[in-house]
Design a protein around this motif. Structure first.
Motif, mmCIF file in Angstrom:
data_model
loop_
_atom_site.group_PDB
_atom_site.id
_atom_site.type_symbol
_atom_site.label_atom_id
_atom_site.label_comp_id
_atom_site.label_asym_id
_atom_site.label_seq_id
_atom_site.Cartn_x
_atom_site.Cartn_y
_atom_site.Cartn_z
ATOM 1 N N GLY B 137 0.815 -1.217 0.000
ATOM 2 C CA GLY B 137 0.000 0.000 0.000
ATOM 3 C C GLY B 137 0.848 1.266 0.000
ATOM 4 O O GLY B 137 0.605 2.197 -0.766
ATOM 5 N N GLY B 138 1.868 1.280 0.847
ATOM 6 C CA GLY B 138 2.734 2.452 0.918
ATOM 7 C C GLY B 138 3.431 2.716 -0.402
ATOM 8 O O GLY B 138 3.554 3.862 -0.840
ATOM 9 N N MET B 139 3.880 1.642 -1.042
ATOM 10 C CA MET B 139 4.563 1.804 -2.325
ATOM 11 C C MET B 139 3.598 2.282 -3.401
ATOM 12 O O MET B 139 3.950 3.083 -4.261
ATOM 13 N N GLN B 140 2.358 1.789 -3.347
ATOM 14 C CA GLN B 140 1.365 2.243 -4.325
ATOM 15 C C GLN B 140 1.129 3.741 -4.187
ATOM 16 O O GLN B 140 1.033 4.470 -5.173
ATOM 17 N N GLN B 141 1.052 4.220 -2.923
ATOM 18 C CA GLN B 141 0.821 5.642 -2.744
ATOM 19 C C GLN B 141 2.038 6.432 -3.213
ATOM 20 O O GLN B 141 1.902 7.531 -3.734
ATOM 21 N N ARG B 142 3.235 5.840 -3.091
ATOM 22 C CA ARG B 142 4.429 6.492 -3.638
ATOM 23 C C ARG B 142 4.320 6.627 -5.153
ATOM 24 O O ARG B 142 4.741 7.632 -5.723
ATOM 25 N N VAL B 143 3.775 5.605 -5.804
ATOM 26 C CA VAL B 143 3.593 5.685 -7.259
ATOM 27 C C VAL B 143 2.650 6.846 -7.596
ATOM 28 O O VAL B 143 2.916 7.647 -8.502
ATOM 29 N N ALA B 144 1.561 6.955 -6.838
ATOM 30 C CA ALA B 144 0.608 8.045 -7.088
ATOM 31 C C ALA B 144 1.280 9.400 -6.863
ATOM 32 O O ALA B 144 1.042 10.362 -7.608
ATOM 33 N N ILE B 145 2.140 9.479 -5.855
ATOM 34 C CA ILE B 145 2.851 10.738 -5.596
ATOM 35 C C ILE B 145 3.848 11.014 -6.723
ATOM 36 O O ILE B 145 3.959 12.138 -7.209
ATOM 37 N N ALA B 146 4.535 9.956 -7.172
ATOM 38 C CA ALA B 146 5.485 10.117 -8.276
ATOM 39 C C ALA B 146 4.763 10.617 -9.523
ATOM 40 O O ALA B 146 5.274 11.474 -10.246
ATOM 41 N N ARG B 147 3.578 10.088 -9.768
ATOM 42 C CA ARG B 147 2.819 10.521 -10.932
ATOM 43 C C ARG B 147 2.505 12.019 -10.841
ATOM 44 O O ARG B 147 2.613 12.755 -11.812
ATOM 45 N N ALA B 148 2.118 12.451 -9.617
ATOM 46 C CA ALA B 148 1.830 13.867 -9.413
ATOM 47 C C ALA B 148 3.092 14.708 -9.593
ATOM 48 O O ALA B 148 3.063 15.757 -10.232
#
Lengths: 261, 261
Positions: B137-148
């Motif tokens: 989950g934490g890594m997925q949210q990092r992906v979303a942050i990276a996308r932003a």
């Protein structure tokens, strides 16, 4: 559920019943004097002679051609109509009663009607197949588009992703699990309608051949044609599954990770 | 930079009307990190969606970089709480970060560079080809942050982005946001229900009342800019701010609201 065993074991499990049934048919029908139920051995010999000859192509190729054209047209139209209908509540309200009505019409009854203006050629058969196959594709596409994730839709909007990219990268893949369900349901419908339309009015095709054999009391030939249809059904469904595994690999992985988590 | 003026949002359908936001006005200066904290049901997500241009306000409006918001503004990125639903499950991590960039007119090499840098900035290397659901989950949210981050926004909106990750991961992600904010000089509006998180992250904390929402208080966080989980959180001033905001939230829950005007 127990873990899936090694591959040989799975193959053995999958083949156990078919092999048993064929063996039972083979043994019980051996030496059969019954005109209507010839020995399986005779049927198999006929099958080889009949369907591995160049002559067979003149029946099999037209059938598969009609099936392919009708099925692919249904797939294309079903998805192309289903996407806007799924996306718009107004469109759904307008179209739903009409769609329900058309869906309720059994496609074979269209054969006599279609003969009137589409003739007895390939067009008529492809149209009948298309008319039968389009409903599961259309209705599942509508359901798939309606079920698209809201958060993902907002993500698409907030990044100002354009219409074409939205369709190609969001709507289609998002709805694809249900679209494939519709396509899978349409497969046997297409085969049935292929045969039925050829039984009505045709000069070639597997359905036409079957009726000819039946009328001339060529029973082993008729049985072998039925077996051929079964084999065609299995091969098509294997091809379908190969395509599905390739395109929906992400979906099965996602489902598995959700079950595990 | 970002201005919310007299924003009001009333949800209306045939059976009832719900006033979610009564009257909210505030400004966020360029490069500021402002947290919005409020009890659950305070209309935080509604407010954020109005600012993001995903929802039309009933009255009042939002101005981003001198342009009134009527749809998602071009220089804005949103990170949602539901990371599992905001990433495209059919795309690799790389493609998820890349998709919004494809809408921008820039050379392909530049896009690749942005994706690479963004993934490096959130400490995600070597997972480019993985699917999001294969990550924690934490890594997925990092992906979303990276996308932003790769999108190079001027304004970053975050809607309770860490509400669904475990405490340890959450602390890491909070520090990541502080680091990214200082490095990229982006304006951040961070919505949370967690008082500690709002004090730890923000330069200012805006306390929201319960729906129909107004702003109870705009609290300046006078903590040093260098923040660490261990030291900042054990400062006396941190405790005071925390206590003050906590009592405001308690008041909000009891239905108290500041006098109008």
């Amino acid at each position: 559920m127990s873990a899936l065993g090694p591959l040989p074991r799975r193959i053995a499990v999958a083949l156990a019943l078919p092999v048993t049934l064929i063996a039972a048919w083979w043994i019980t029908s051996a030496g059969s004097e019954n005109f209507y139920f010839p020995p399986l051995q005779t049927i198999v010999q006929t099958f080889g002679k009949l369907w591995f000859s160049p002559h067979a192509l003149s029946d099999v190729v037209p059938s598969l051609w009609r099936f392919s054209v009708g099925y692919l047209a249904a797939a294309f139209l079903g998805i192309a109509i289903g996407i806007p209908v799924g996306a718009s509540r107004n469109l759904r309200n307008v179209l739903e009663p009409v769609l329900e009505f058309f869906r309720a019409i059994p496609p074979p009854v269209l054969v006599p009607v279609l003969i009137l203006f589409a003739g007895i050629g390939n067009e008529m058969k492809a149209l009948v197949i298309m008319f039968g196959c389009i409903w599961p594709v259309l209705l599942n596409t509508v359901a798939g588009v309606r079920a698209l994730d809201e958060v993902l839709a907002e993500t698409v909007r907030s990044y100002r992703i354009g219409r074409f990219a939205r369709l190609w990268h969001f709507t289609l893949p998002g709805a694809s699990p249900l679209i494939f369900t519709g396509l899978r349901q349409a497969l046997p419908i297409g085969i049935i309608l292929m045969v039925v339309s050829e039984m009505f009015a045709a000069s070639d095709g597997i359905g036409f051949a079957l009726v000819q054999y039946q009328r001339t009391f060529a029973l082993p030939e008729m049985w072998s044609g039925i077996i051929l249809l079964g084999i065609i059904g299995i091969v098509l469904s294997l091809i379908f599954r190969a395509i599905e595994t390739r395109l929906l690999g992400w979906y099965h992985g996602l489902r598995q990770s959700q079950r595990a988590g | 930079m970002l201005e919310v003026k007299g924003l009001r949002k009333v949800y209306e359908d045939t059976s009832r009307t719900v006033e979610a936001i009564r009257d909210v006005s505030f400004c966020v200066g360029e490069g500021e990190l402002v947290c919005i904290v409020g009890p659950s049901g305070a209309g935080k997500t509604t407010l954020l969606k109005c600012i993001a241009g995903l929802l039309a306000p009933t009255a009042g409006g939002v101005i981003v970089e001198a342009t009134p918001v009527v749809g998602p503004p071009p220089a804005m990125a949103v990170v949602f709480q539901e990371y599992g639903r905001s990433l495209f499950p059919w795309m690799s991590v790389h493609d998820n970060v890349m998709l919004p960039l494809k809408q921008k007119n820039m050379p392909a090499a530049r896009r690749e560079e942005l994706v690479r840098d963004a993934l490096a900035a959130v400490d995600l290397k070597g997972v480019e080809s993985a699917y999001p659901w294969q990550l924690s989950g934490g890594m997925q949210q990092r992906v979303a942050i990276a996308r932003a981050v790769a999108y190079e926004p001027h304004v970053l909106l975050m809607d309770e982005p860490f509400a669904a990750v475990d405490a340890q991961t959450r602390a890491d992600l909070e520090d990541l946001i502080r680091v990214l904010w200082r490095r990229l000089r982006v304006t951040v509006l961070f919505v949370t229900h967690d008082i500690d998180e709002s004090v730890y992250l923000g330069q200012r904390v805006m306390v929201m009342s319960q729906a129909p929402t107004v702003i109870m208080e705009d609290v300046a966080v006078d903590l040093p800019d260098e923040r660490t989980q261990l030291e900042t959180r054990s400062m006396a001033r941190f405790g005071e701010l925390r206590k003050h905001i906590y009592s405001q939230i308690q008041l909000a829950k009891q239905g108290w609201r500041p006098p109008a005007g």
